[in-house]
Design a protein around this motif. Structure first.
Motif, short mmCIF file in Angstrom:
data_model
loop_
_atom_site.label_atom_id
_atom_site.label_comp_id
_atom_site.label_asym_id
_atom_site.label_seq_id
_atom_site.Cartn_x
_atom_site.Cartn_y
_atom_site.Cartn_z
N TYR A 1 27.51 49.09 41.27
CA TYR A 1 27.09 48.52 42.56
C TYR A 1 25.96 47.52 42.43
CZ TYR A 1 30.31 51.43 45.13
OH TYR A 1 31.45 51.98 45.63
N GLN A 2 25.18 47.58 41.36
CA GLN A 2 24.12 46.59 41.16
C GLN A 2 24.63 45.33 40.47
OE1 GLN A 2 20.95 48.65 39.08
NE2 GLN A 2 20.73 50.13 40.74
N ASN A 3 25.91 45.34 40.06
CA ASN A 3 26.48 44.21 39.34
C ASN A 3 27.86 43.84 39.87
OD1 ASN A 3 24.47 43.76 37.02
ND2 ASN A 3 24.80 45.97 37.03
N PRO A 4 27.95 43.48 41.16
CA PRO A 4 29.27 43.14 41.71
C PRO A 4 29.88 41.90 41.05
CG PRO A 4 27.54 42.59 43.27
CD PRO A 4 26.89 43.37 42.15
N THR A 5 29.07 41.10 40.35
CA THR A 5 29.61 39.93 39.66
C THR A 5 30.49 40.32 38.47
OG1 THR A 5 27.64 39.75 38.28
CG2 THR A 5 27.68 38.45 40.33
N GLY A 6 30.46 41.60 38.09
CA GLY A 6 31.31 42.09 37.01
C GLY A 6 32.72 42.43 37.47
N PHE A 7 33.04 42.07 38.70
CA PHE A 7 34.34 42.41 39.27
C PHE A 7 34.98 41.19 39.90
CE2 PHE A 7 31.81 46.14 39.06
CZ PHE A 7 32.68 47.12 38.63
N THR A 8 36.30 41.18 39.91
CA THR A 8 37.05 40.18 40.64
C THR A 8 37.28 40.74 42.03
OG1 THR A 8 38.12 39.40 38.63
CG2 THR A 8 39.18 38.84 40.72
N ASP A 9 36.69 40.11 43.01
CA ASP A 9 36.80 40.58 44.39
C ASP A 9 38.20 40.31 44.91
OD1 ASP A 9 36.13 41.57 46.87
OD2 ASP A 9 34.93 39.83 47.46
N ILE A 10 38.85 41.32 45.42
CA ILE A 10 40.18 41.19 46.01
C ILE A 10 39.97 40.98 47.51
CG2 ILE A 10 42.44 42.24 46.31
CD1 ILE A 10 41.59 41.74 43.34
N THR A 11 40.41 39.87 48.04
CA THR A 11 40.12 39.53 49.43
C THR A 11 41.34 39.46 50.33
OG1 THR A 11 40.20 37.18 48.90
CG2 THR A 11 38.03 38.25 48.78
N THR A 12 42.52 39.70 49.78
CA THR A 12 43.72 39.70 50.62
C THR A 12 44.52 40.95 50.35
OG1 THR A 12 45.03 38.49 48.98
CG2 THR A 12 43.88 37.18 50.64
N GLY A 13 45.30 41.36 51.33
CA GLY A 13 46.17 42.53 51.19
C GLY A 13 45.69 43.69 52.04
N THR A 14 46.54 44.70 52.10
CA THR A 14 46.23 45.91 52.86
C THR A 14 46.72 47.12 52.09
OG1 THR A 14 48.32 46.13 54.06
CG2 THR A 14 46.67 44.64 55.01
N ASN A 15 46.37 48.30 52.59
CA ASN A 15 46.93 49.54 52.04
C ASN A 15 47.91 50.16 53.04
OD1 ASN A 15 45.12 50.50 53.93
ND2 ASN A 15 44.18 52.00 52.58
N ASP A 16 48.42 49.34 53.94
CA ASP A 16 49.39 49.79 54.93
C ASP A 16 50.78 49.79 54.30
OD1 ASP A 16 50.95 50.32 57.10
OD2 ASP A 16 50.34 48.57 58.26
N CYS A 17 51.22 50.95 53.83
CA CYS A 17 52.47 51.04 53.09
C CYS A 17 53.68 51.33 53.98
CB CYS A 17 52.38 52.13 52.03
SG CYS A 17 51.13 51.78 50.79
N ASP A 18 53.46 51.88 55.16
CA ASP A 18 54.60 52.31 55.97
C ASP A 18 54.57 51.82 57.41
OD1 ASP A 18 52.56 53.80 57.01
OD2 ASP A 18 53.42 55.76 56.53
N GLY A 19 53.79 50.79 57.68
CA GLY A 19 53.72 50.24 59.02
C GLY A 19 52.71 50.93 59.92
N SER A 20 52.05 51.97 59.42
CA SER A 20 51.01 52.61 60.21
C SER A 20 49.69 51.87 59.97
CB SER A 20 50.87 54.09 59.83
OG SER A 20 50.49 54.20 58.48
N MET A 21 48.66 52.29 60.62
CA MET A 21 47.38 51.61 60.48
C MET A 21 46.81 51.79 59.08
SD MET A 21 44.13 51.85 63.02
CE MET A 21 43.38 53.34 62.40
N GLY A 22 46.39 50.70 58.47
CA GLY A 22 45.76 50.74 57.17
C GLY A 22 44.50 49.90 57.19
N TYR A 23 43.92 49.69 56.03
CA TYR A 23 42.73 48.86 55.91
C TYR A 23 43.11 47.51 55.32
CZ TYR A 23 40.10 53.15 56.66
OH TYR A 23 39.59 54.30 57.19
N THR A 24 42.31 46.50 55.60
CA THR A 24 42.54 45.15 55.10
C THR A 24 41.45 44.79 54.10
OG1 THR A 24 43.53 44.52 57.20
CG2 THR A 24 42.80 42.73 55.79
N ALA A 25 41.87 44.21 52.98
CA ALA A 25 40.90 43.74 51.99
C ALA A 25 40.09 42.61 52.60
CB ALA A 25 41.62 43.27 50.73
#
Length: 119
Positions: free
Chosen positions: A61-85
């Protein structure tokens, strides 16, 4: 200072040898050991200074630059409410996917800073 998930990692299309046959598998059982292996390699770098990474969340958490930020997509797999990147931490991808080269540099710089303080 953390959330779930902390990070994301590819978990699709891993090739394994099952007996005498190669097959592709998916899931957390692929991504978790891959992430653990990456952290073990970083821990080996830390061991050069006689220390271990220990509890990972401060490093992550102190080094977020060590990660590739994913900014698109969701975890909505079945049409129910999910979260958005979205930019930054989000409940779909956490901090994003680890970039080993960047994390390696971060850990090496921690070692260098410690060595500079000793001298």
């Amino acid at each position: 200072g953390r959330g779930t998930p902390d990070v994301s990692f590819l978990g699709v299309g891993f090739w394994i040898l099952d007996g005498y046959f190669w097959e592709q598998v998916d899931g957390t059982s692929c991504s978790s050991p891959s992430f653990a292996g990456m952290m073990a390699r970083l821990n080996n770098i830390r061991l050069k200074n006689g220390k271990r990474l220990g509890f990972l969340n401060p490093l992550l958490y102190q080094n977020p630059t060590g990660f590739t930020d994913i900014t698109t997509g969701t975890n909505d797999c079945d049409g129910s409410m999910g979260y958005t990147a979205q930019a930054g931490w989000d409940p779909v991808t956490g901090l994003g996917t680890p970039d080993f080269a960047k994390l390696q540099t971060i850990v090496e710089n921690i070692n260098k800073a410690e060595n500079a303080r000793r001298h």
